[in-house]
Design a protein around this motif. Sequence first.
Motif, mmCIF file in Angstrom:
data_model
loop_
_atom_site.group_PDB
_atom_site.id
_atom_site.type_symbol
_atom_site.label_atom_id
_atom_site.label_comp_id
_atom_site.label_asym_id
_atom_site.label_seq_id
_atom_site.Cartn_x
_atom_site.Cartn_y
_atom_site.Cartn_z
ATOM 1 N N VAL A 17 -17.940 7.073 52.862
ATOM 2 C CA VAL A 17 -18.547 7.872 53.929
ATOM 3 C C VAL A 17 -17.445 8.397 54.841
ATOM 4 C CG1 VAL A 17 -20.143 7.881 55.894
ATOM 5 C CG2 VAL A 17 -20.678 6.540 53.846
ATOM 6 N N GLU A 60 -21.877 13.587 58.941
ATOM 7 C CA GLU A 60 -21.376 12.539 58.052
ATOM 8 C C GLU A 60 -21.739 12.879 56.608
ATOM 9 O OE1 GLU A 60 -21.072 8.213 60.031
ATOM 10 O OE2 GLU A 60 -23.106 8.945 59.780
ATOM 11 N N LYS A 93 -21.521 11.401 52.412
ATOM 12 C CA LYS A 93 -21.377 10.246 51.525
ATOM 13 C C LYS A 93 -21.070 10.749 50.124
ATOM 14 C CE LYS A 93 -23.902 6.145 49.904
ATOM 15 N NZ LYS A 93 -25.179 5.404 50.018
ATOM 16 N N TRP A 103 -20.131 15.542 47.840
ATOM 17 C CA TRP A 103 -20.622 14.855 49.035
ATOM 18 C C TRP A 103 -22.087 15.174 49.272
ATOM 19 C CZ3 TRP A 103 -17.238 11.510 50.993
ATOM 20 C CH2 TRP A 103 -15.870 11.760 50.904
#
Length: 247
Positions: free
Chosen positions: A204, A212, A214, A243
């Motif tokens: 992350v 954000e 991941k 991502w």
Amino acid sequence: MAATDHVLIGAPERSNDPGVVGYGYALPLSAPLPTTTTAALDVLAEDLGFISEDGLTISTDRTVETIKDWNLDDVRALLTEHGSTVSFTLINWSIAALRAFFGTENVTETAEEIVVRINARAIGDRAWVFNMKDMDRKRRVVIPRGALTSQGDITLVKGEQTPLEIELTPLVDDAGEKIYIYTQKAAGTAPMWEAETTYAIGAVVVLSTGPELKATTAGTSDVAEPEAPLYVGQTVNDGTVTWERIS
């Protein structure tokens, strides 16, 4: 990090040192300034005492001039003026507070009295630091060079305090900056995205714009930061990494 972790208040941080309030400080221009929320202040920092419930107000004024084409459409905007002010009110008449309001040069003390002189002489610029805290997260406003440009009226009335209303004009430092605002990240905050870095599935990161991401596919990031997907759950390719936006 939960989305609500970004909702912060501007409560002042009270110092743990006896006899020190810790909301705000004034420093000589020669003193080193803190560059984090937790850095200790120089020994020359003067505690300003209590600041009123109105807190600290930072105002910014930008004047933009537009350029029009032959068709009278705006095609470019030029910044022609930029200014900032910082205002607050001190509600105590300590030596440090009086120096902040009247100028260091105009306040002296003897063993028995404090003497304030009001005159037309210039008041020297100083550096200013204000400390805040929201639960366990610290915030700090640093003004490397602030000129005292406005003083509120001094009203002496029975049964009322005598506040000292101050307005500062931040001037540019050697880096061309006027004000720095530092904010601690919430505990457990993910690291910032880095270029050409190998990431495993589940890693992350936080983009410079705030979202954000991941990793759903392991790989190596590109040389340039990816643009965050518009919505949570959407994905973006970054070098050989994929991502997913999670906040």
